[in-house]
Design an enzyme around this catalytic site. Sequence first.
Site, PDB file in Angstrom:
ATOM      1  N   ASP A  64      49.135  33.910  48.273  1.00  0.00           N
ATOM      2  CA  ASP A  64      48.757  35.046  47.440  1.00  0.00           C
ATOM      3  C   ASP A  64      48.935  36.332  48.231  1.00  0.00           C
ATOM      4  OD1 ASP A  64      47.862  36.369  45.208  1.00  0.00           O
ATOM      5  OD2 ASP A  64      45.927  35.350  45.103  1.00  0.00           O
ATOM      6  N   GLU A  86      41.500  33.897  40.888  1.00  0.00           N
ATOM      7  CA  GLU A  86      41.978  33.804  42.268  1.00  0.00           C
ATOM      8  C   GLU A  86      40.888  33.244  43.183  1.00  0.00           C
ATOM      9  OE1 GLU A  86      45.320  37.349  42.597  1.00  0.00           O
ATOM     10  OE2 GLU A  86      43.211  37.874  42.787  1.00  0.00           O
TER      11      GLU A  86
END
Length: 214
Positions: A64, A86
């Site tokens: 990420d 996330e």
Amino acid sequence: MVVGLGTGSTAYYFIDEIGRRVQNGTLTDIRAVSTSSRSEKQAKELGIPTVNIDDVKHIDVLADGADETTTSFSGIKGGGGALLMEKIVAQISRKIIWIVDEAKVVDMLGAFPLPIEVVQFGSWGLFHKFNEAGLNPSFRKSGVDSLFITDSGNYIIDLHLNQIPNPAQLNFELNNVVGVVEHGLFLNYPSVIIVGKEDGTTEVMERPEQREEV
């Protein structure tokens, strides 16, 4: 291998490369868990096999980006509006890799607005609470006249703090505000930070103590 797909401009190129390798046969035994509807749509279009997070016990590696990060492996995420998903994906990831450019490596967090995901019900009350506390809030917008809505159906209030001298204390306080679903402080999350530099080189920072396996 189960791979976590992040959200944002950096993650876009990572997913694109995963898709290329799936298509040319380099990767043949891979499943992906996405952190947003955008990432999942991109993955499916590229032929990457995707699964629901509830169908896996753990994620082997999550790649990420980050909006800000320190060399002490904490950062701010959520500029793309996917902070809740996330963080959920990160919680069951055995290894987390953040990929950033060198401008995002800072000595102190806070120059990037801190995203706070809040439920719609009572959101203006939270806004006023943050405002009275001097946290300089603003509702994130989608276009000129509408508020941004996350994949989970929530609003985002961005706090314009400039500096966060004590992220751990702010993390504790935000975790105890009713109506706050999640916030963008990711403290001690990444195992590895890959920093891309203007001259084309990269710096790899690895945290000495790795996250415990889930």
